[in-house]
Design a protein around this motif. Structure first.
Motif, PDB file in Angstrom:
ATOM      1  N   TYR A 104     -26.247   7.035 -25.338  1.00  0.00           N
ATOM      2  CA  TYR A 104     -24.943   6.383 -25.293  1.00  0.00           C
ATOM      3  C   TYR A 104     -24.826   5.306 -26.375  1.00  0.00           C
ATOM      4  O   TYR A 104     -23.727   5.032 -26.870  1.00  0.00           O
ATOM      5  CB  TYR A 104     -24.706   5.736 -23.933  1.00  0.00           C
ATOM      6  N   SER A 105     -25.964   4.685 -26.715  1.00  0.00           N
ATOM      7  CA  SER A 105     -25.902   3.612 -27.707  1.00  0.00           C
ATOM      8  C   SER A 105     -25.375   4.119 -29.046  1.00  0.00           C
ATOM      9  O   SER A 105     -24.785   3.354 -29.811  1.00  0.00           O
ATOM     10  CB  SER A 105     -27.273   2.949 -27.889  1.00  0.00           C
ATOM     11  N   ARG A 106     -25.567   5.415 -29.344  1.00  0.00           N
ATOM     12  CA  ARG A 106     -25.022   5.957 -30.596  1.00  0.00           C
ATOM     13  C   ARG A 106     -23.517   5.757 -30.659  1.00  0.00           C
ATOM     14  O   ARG A 106     -22.972   5.314 -31.686  1.00  0.00           O
ATOM     15  CB  ARG A 106     -25.355   7.452 -30.700  1.00  0.00           C
ATOM     16  N   ASP A 107     -22.826   6.064 -29.567  1.00  0.00           N
ATOM     17  CA  ASP A 107     -21.378   5.941 -29.574  1.00  0.00           C
ATOM     18  C   ASP A 107     -20.948   4.478 -29.469  1.00  0.00           C
ATOM     19  O   ASP A 107     -19.893   4.097 -29.999  1.00  0.00           O
ATOM     20  CB  ASP A 107     -20.775   6.780 -28.446  1.00  0.00           C
ATOM     21  N   VAL A 108     -21.745   3.648 -28.797  1.00  0.00           N
ATOM     22  CA  VAL A 108     -21.479   2.206 -28.802  1.00  0.00           C
ATOM     23  C   VAL A 108     -21.592   1.666 -30.227  1.00  0.00           C
ATOM     24  O   VAL A 108     -20.772   0.848 -30.670  1.00  0.00           O
ATOM     25  CB  VAL A 108     -22.448   1.474 -27.855  1.00  0.00           C
ATOM     26  N   ILE A 109     -22.604   2.124 -30.960  1.00  0.00           N
ATOM     27  CA  ILE A 109     -22.776   1.701 -32.354  1.00  0.00           C
ATOM     28  C   ILE A 109     -21.601   2.148 -33.202  1.00  0.00           C
ATOM     29  O   ILE A 109     -21.102   1.404 -34.058  1.00  0.00           O
ATOM     30  CB  ILE A 109     -24.110   2.244 -32.904  1.00  0.00           C
ATOM     31  N   ALA A 110     -21.121   3.368 -32.977  1.00  0.00           N
ATOM     32  CA  ALA A 110     -19.946   3.847 -33.707  1.00  0.00           C
ATOM     33  C   ALA A 110     -18.747   2.944 -33.444  1.00  0.00           C
ATOM     34  O   ALA A 110     -18.016   2.566 -34.377  1.00  0.00           O
ATOM     35  CB  ALA A 110     -19.639   5.292 -33.305  1.00  0.00           C
ATOM     36  N   MET A 111     -18.541   2.576 -32.189  1.00  0.00           N
ATOM     37  CA  MET A 111     -17.422   1.702 -31.856  1.00  0.00           C
ATOM     38  C   MET A 111     -17.626   0.303 -32.432  1.00  0.00           C
ATOM     39  O   MET A 111     -16.674  -0.333 -32.902  1.00  0.00           O
ATOM     40  CB  MET A 111     -17.240   1.648 -30.341  1.00  0.00           C
ATOM     41  N   SER A 112     -18.865  -0.179 -32.414  1.00  0.00           N
ATOM     42  CA  SER A 112     -19.168  -1.491 -32.988  1.00  0.00           C
ATOM     43  C   SER A 112     -18.920  -1.491 -34.492  1.00  0.00           C
ATOM     44  O   SER A 112     -18.434  -2.487 -35.051  1.00  0.00           O
ATOM     45  CB  SER A 112     -20.624  -1.865 -32.699  1.00  0.00           C
ATOM     46  N   THR A 113     -19.256  -0.383 -35.156  1.00  0.00           N
ATOM     47  CA  THR A 113     -18.989  -0.255 -36.584  1.00  0.00           C
ATOM     48  C   THR A 113     -17.498  -0.305 -36.845  1.00  0.00           C
ATOM     49  O   THR A 113     -17.017  -0.982 -37.780  1.00  0.00           O
ATOM     50  CB  THR A 113     -19.581   1.064 -37.122  1.00  0.00           C
ATOM     51  N   ALA A 114     -16.732   0.411 -36.024  1.00  0.00           N
ATOM     52  CA  ALA A 114     -15.279   0.407 -36.175  1.00  0.00           C
ATOM     53  C   ALA A 114     -14.712  -0.993 -35.978  1.00  0.00           C
ATOM     54  O   ALA A 114     -13.806  -1.426 -36.719  1.00  0.00           O
ATOM     55  CB  ALA A 114     -14.647   1.392 -35.197  1.00  0.00           C
ATOM     56  N   ILE A 115     -15.239  -1.728 -35.013  1.00  0.00           N
ATOM     57  CA  ILE A 115     -14.765  -3.097 -34.787  1.00  0.00           C
ATOM     58  C   ILE A 115     -15.058  -3.962 -36.007  1.00  0.00           C
ATOM     59  O   ILE A 115     -14.216  -4.748 -36.466  1.00  0.00           O
ATOM     60  CB  ILE A 115     -15.412  -3.681 -33.518  1.00  0.00           C
TER      61      ILE A 115
ATOM     62  N   PRO B 260     -26.592  14.619 -20.435  1.00  0.00           N
ATOM     63  CA  PRO B 260     -25.762  13.478 -20.805  1.00  0.00           C
ATOM     64  C   PRO B 260     -24.876  12.960 -19.679  1.00  0.00           C
ATOM     65  O   PRO B 260     -24.693  11.748 -19.535  1.00  0.00           O
ATOM     66  CB  PRO B 260     -24.924  14.001 -21.983  1.00  0.00           C
ATOM     67  N   ALA B 261     -24.340  13.849 -18.847  1.00  0.00           N
ATOM     68  CA  ALA B 261     -23.477  13.399 -17.755  1.00  0.00           C
ATOM     69  C   ALA B 261     -24.270  12.923 -16.546  1.00  0.00           C
ATOM     70  O   ALA B 261     -23.743  12.181 -15.713  1.00  0.00           O
ATOM     71  CB  ALA B 261     -22.531  14.523 -17.338  1.00  0.00           C
ATOM     72  N   ALA B 262     -25.524  13.340 -16.443  1.00  0.00           N
ATOM     73  CA  ALA B 262     -26.340  12.973 -15.282  1.00  0.00           C
ATOM     74  C   ALA B 262     -26.842  11.549 -15.386  1.00  0.00           C
ATOM     75  O   ALA B 262     -26.618  10.718 -14.499  1.00  0.00           O
ATOM     76  CB  ALA B 262     -27.512  13.936 -15.137  1.00  0.00           C
ATOM     77  N   ASN B 263     -27.534  11.265 -16.485  1.00  0.00           N
ATOM     78  CA  ASN B 263     -28.140   9.937 -16.627  1.00  0.00           C
ATOM     79  C   ASN B 263     -28.298   9.513 -18.087  1.00  0.00           C
ATOM     80  O   ASN B 263     -29.153   8.693 -18.403  1.00  0.00           O
ATOM     81  CB  ASN B 263     -29.501   9.888 -15.920  1.00  0.00           C
ATOM     82  N   GLY B 264     -27.473  10.081 -18.967  1.00  0.00           N
ATOM     83  CA  GLY B 264     -27.517   9.651 -20.357  1.00  0.00           C
ATOM     84  C   GLY B 264     -28.470  10.426 -21.232  1.00  0.00           C
ATOM     85  O   GLY B 264     -28.684  10.075 -22.386  1.00  0.00           O
ATOM     86  N   MET B 265     -29.105  11.477 -20.694  1.00  0.00           N
ATOM     87  CA  MET B 265     -29.965  12.361 -21.487  1.00  0.00           C
ATOM     88  C   MET B 265     -31.136  11.598 -22.112  1.00  0.00           C
ATOM     89  O   MET B 265     -31.299  11.564 -23.335  1.00  0.00           O
ATOM     90  CB  MET B 265     -29.146  13.061 -22.573  1.00  0.00           C
TER      91      MET B 265
ATOM     92  N   ALA C 290     -20.784   3.803 -16.504  1.00  0.00           N
ATOM     93  CA  ALA C 290     -20.186   4.851 -15.670  1.00  0.00           C
ATOM     94  C   ALA C 290     -19.106   5.618 -16.429  1.00  0.00           C
ATOM     95  O   ALA C 290     -18.964   6.837 -16.281  1.00  0.00           O
ATOM     96  CB  ALA C 290     -19.614   4.237 -14.392  1.00  0.00           C
ATOM     97  N   ALA C 291     -18.343   4.916 -17.263  1.00  0.00           N
ATOM     98  CA  ALA C 291     -17.282   5.588 -18.011  1.00  0.00           C
ATOM     99  C   ALA C 291     -17.865   6.600 -18.993  1.00  0.00           C
ATOM    100  O   ALA C 291     -17.263   7.656 -19.241  1.00  0.00           O
ATOM    101  CB  ALA C 291     -16.435   4.557 -18.762  1.00  0.00           C
ATOM    102  N   PHE C 292     -19.026   6.308 -19.553  1.00  0.00           N
ATOM    103  CA  PHE C 292     -19.680   7.256 -20.450  1.00  0.00           C
ATOM    104  C   PHE C 292     -20.131   8.492 -19.682  1.00  0.00           C
ATOM    105  O   PHE C 292     -19.931   9.625 -20.136  1.00  0.00           O
ATOM    106  CB  PHE C 292     -20.883   6.596 -21.131  1.00  0.00           C
ATOM    107  N   ARG C 293     -20.759   8.285 -18.530  1.00  0.00           N
ATOM    108  CA  ARG C 293     -21.234   9.424 -17.745  1.00  0.00           C
ATOM    109  C   ARG C 293     -20.080  10.314 -17.300  1.00  0.00           C
ATOM    110  O   ARG C 293     -20.242  11.525 -17.157  1.00  0.00           O
ATOM    111  CB  ARG C 293     -22.040   8.929 -16.540  1.00  0.00           C
ATOM    112  N   ALA C 294     -18.917   9.717 -17.106  1.00  0.00           N
ATOM    113  CA  ALA C 294     -17.764  10.477 -16.627  1.00  0.00           C
ATOM    114  C   ALA C 294     -17.059  11.249 -17.735  1.00  0.00           C
ATOM    115  O   ALA C 294     -16.338  12.214 -17.444  1.00  0.00           O
ATOM    116  CB  ALA C 294     -16.764   9.537 -15.948  1.00  0.00           C
ATOM    117  N   THR C 295     -17.250  10.876 -18.980  1.00  0.00           N
ATOM    118  CA  THR C 295     -16.462  11.471 -20.063  1.00  0.00           C
ATOM    119  C   THR C 295     -17.292  12.127 -21.155  1.00  0.00           C
ATOM    120  O   THR C 295     -16.729  12.805 -22.015  1.00  0.00           O
ATOM    121  CB  THR C 295     -15.573  10.408 -20.733  1.00  0.00           C
ATOM    122  N   VAL C 296     -18.597  11.967 -21.130  1.00  0.00           N
ATOM    123  CA  VAL C 296     -19.419  12.491 -22.225  1.00  0.00           C
ATOM    124  C   VAL C 296     -19.330  14.016 -22.288  1.00  0.00           C
ATOM    125  O   VAL C 296     -19.249  14.699 -21.268  1.00  0.00           O
ATOM    126  CB  VAL C 296     -20.888  12.024 -22.067  1.00  0.00           C
ATOM    127  N   GLY C 297     -19.326  14.532 -23.505  1.00  0.00           N
ATOM    128  CA  GLY C 297     -19.250  15.967 -23.704  1.00  0.00           C
ATOM    129  C   GLY C 297     -20.609  16.634 -23.601  1.00  0.00           C
ATOM    130  O   GLY C 297     -21.648  15.977 -23.501  1.00  0.00           O
TER     131      GLY C 297
END
Length: 615
Positions: free
Chosen positions: A128-139, A481-486, A585-592
């Motif tokens: 999940y941190s990969r996508d957090v990093i992507a969002m942090s980069t965008a910010i 990924p949806a279970a516990n973040g892989m 929780a939002a990541f676990r609910a929406t991750v592809g």
């Protein structure tokens, strides 16, 4: 001449991606306005943007003529690979100024260490941190103060996250600045042997810690060929690092010279200077497939079967595991770097490194040469190596022959005729196997399943002797990924290695991940659909006969699972307490799914952004 399989995969990928790639490029081109972005800011906004700057930078920022570069850093001083970045901002700023620009540290992104979190609850945040990093980069890039970016990252999720985030600002030029690997310490093979002895109870914690500390001993990237160093190789072959810069050790004059040159190149690529193609135009289908070929030819990390798919989708390119599988059938394995061999990345670099790898793959028609890079047009530039001559940085032709055929070989004399990563399919789903580190005699196994819903239960069974003297396929499920973040399940490797060395036939099948450092035990990983979403692994029982055949590309079970009720469950509710997992929780609910990059981000379509929402 381009290899026919590469040409065919490129054609089909381009056709498949045409609508989404066009939508992405339309967005990028709409954002590309000439002149410093800060010139569009109101006075109060702009004043906030340069309030802390010293003169003369403050006046220059107010004047709005010179390009201003964003420095996005992943520095922290716990993570050895990123500790060198603490010294980079002043060096980069000085080099940017000398090149005619300005620079500000726009923001920092998190950088967690999978080596620290292996086997711990924190590992469930890693992917999940990969996508957090992507969002942090965008910010960091969202302030409309910047005309280009310098991105500082090395390790597992950090580089893919930085790239995904930067692609959302694809109208800007971007240059990645590596930090380099630590000097070679205790050989990785010796370290692995001590780990296995510890798993058998033959050495204690003191001896194990001594071996680990002798291997991971200084600042710089760990020297095995896991995800961090796969990142570096892939980014260089994509043309986003300077040629030959990825594996130059920290603290050397050449490293600093390359860092300064990266800053100067970033200035030269801004619209105010050359108007060179920006990042979104650069990262096209050919560049993405070059990354795939380089990964396969080098026996790189399986994590990139997730990351490359996610990166490609961020650029509107619909890369699939089928594309990787087709390329793997014709891309030879050309490198033996631990865990695929005894050498580390420093030995690989000395043997000819990325420059030789690019040269031999280009000569074999297995890379696209006609691509844009930060060094200019054409990938042939990446066959050169950087050197200092009288203190000045220059490039010279790299070696035309491998300097160590035990580590690096030409495409005409490979270690194996096909790549180091295979896709397997069957009644249990679709998964990935890293074959480059697995001996041929271990690539096919047929054995009864032993099912575990948690890696700690497997390790306890091993400690209790329940796995002794039996062939088995360990099914570790509810790790997707949806279970516990892989999470990565690298802690299982020593125990499985012990069983295999005792003569038992063993393998692992999981919807989770294994570390890029995992090696000799056959492992079908990233199995999708995952158990938590009703995948077949949820219906497997102890004793079911599973056959994993990596060479044939099959993953089957002798039992008809269709009439069974799923068993076991992913963690839920109070299980998430601690280590920040409840915040995701939002990541676990929406991750592809894994084969779509295991990302929470949608692909931009011509009509709209389609959210990834699961019912």
């Amino acid at each position: 001449m381009t290899h026919p399989v590469l040409a065919d995969v490129t054609r089909r990928l381009t056709e498949r991606s045409a609508p989404t790639r066009a939508a992405y490029l339309d967005r990028v081109r709409a954002a590309a306005t000439r002149g410093p972005a800060r010139g569009r800011l109101a006075c109060a906004n702009l004043a906030h943007g340069f309030a802390a700057a010293d003169e003369p930078a403050k006046s220059e920022l107010a004047r709005g003529q010179k390009p201003n570069l964003a420095i996005v850093t992943s520095y922290n001083d716990m993570l050895s690979a990123h500790q060198p970045y603490g010294d980079y901002p002043p060096v980069l700023k000085d080099a940017v100024i000398r090149a005619g620009g300005l620079a500000q540290v726009a923001g920092a992104v998190p950088a967690m260490c999978d080596g620290v979190t292996q086997g711990r609850d924190g590992m469930q945040l890693s992917l999940y941190s990969r996508d957090v990093i992507a969002m942090s980069t965008a910010i960091a890039l969202s302030h409309d103060m910047f005309d280009g970016a310098l991105l500082l990252g090395v390790c597992d999720k950090i580089v893919p996250g930085l790239l995904i985030g930067a692609l959302s600002f694809g109208h800007l030029p971007a240059v990645w600045v590596p930090a380099g690997p630590m000097a070679s310490g205790l050989p990785n093979k010796e370290k692995a042997a001590v780990r296995q002895l510890f798993a058998e109870g033959k050495v204690g914690r003191e001896e194990l810690l001594e071996a680990e500390a002798a291997s991971y001993h200084s600042r710089g990237t760990c020297t095995f060929y896991g995800t961090a160093n796969s990142n570096q190789l892939v980014m260089e072959v994509m043309g986003l690092h300077l040629p030959g810069s990825s594996f130059v050790n920290p603290g050397t004059p050449l490293r600093e010279a390359l860092t300064r040159e990266a800053a100067a190149v970033a200035v030269r690529r801004t619209a105010q200077h050359s108007g060179a193609p920006a990042l979104g135009e650069m990262v096209d289908e050919r560049v993405v497939l070059n990354a795939c070929v380089a990964l396969l030819a080098s026996g790189g990390s399986t994590n990139h079967t997730l990351h490359l798919v996610a990166i490609a989708r961020a650029a509107g390119i619909l890369l699939t595991w089928d594309d990787l599988a087709e390329l793997s059938a014709v891309v030879p394995l050309l490198a033996r770097i631990y865990p695929n061999g005894a050498a580390d990345v420093n030995h690989f670099h000395a043997a000819g490194g990325i420059g030789f790898l690019v040269r031999t793959l280009l000569d074999a028609g297995l890379l696209h040469e006609d691509v844009e890079t930060i060094a200019g047009r054409g990938l042939r530039r990446y066959t050169e190596e950087p050197v200092l001559v009288d203190g000045s940085l220059t490039w010279r032709p790299g070696t035309a022959e491998s300097l160590d055929l035990d580590v690096l070989r030409p495409a005409s004399d490979p270690f194996s005729p096909d790549g180091g990563v295979k896709v397997v399919r069957g009644a249990l789903g679709t998964g990935v196997v890293k074959t480059s580190a697995v001996a041929p005699e271990h690539r096919r196994i047929s054995a009864p399943a032993l099912v575990f819903d948690d890696q700690h239960d497997f390790l306890q069974a091993f400690s209790d002797g329940e796995l002794d003297g039996r062939d088995l396929v360990a099914v570790i499920r509810y790790q997707g990924p949806a279970a516990n973040g892989m999470p990565e399940l690298h802690k299982l490797t020593p125990a499985l290695g012990v069983l295999q060395d005792r003569g038992q036939r063993v393998a692992i099948v999981t919807d989770g991940r294994m570390s890029g450092a995992s090696g000799k035990v056959p492992a079908a990983i990233h199995v999708t659909p995952e158990a938590a979403l009703g995948g077949p692994l949820a219906r497997v029982r102890d004793g079911d006969l599973i056959t994993l055949d990596a060479d044939a590309g099959t993953l089957t079970v002798a039992t008809d699972l269709s009439g069974r009720t799923p068993a076991g469950a992913a963690p839920s509710g109070a299980d998430w307490a601690g280590t920040g997992r409840e915040l995701f929780a939002a990541f676990r609910a929406t991750v592809g799914p894994a084969d779509e990059g295991a990302s929470v981000f949608p692909v931009l379509t011509p009509a709209a952004e389609v959210p990834l929402v699961r019912s």
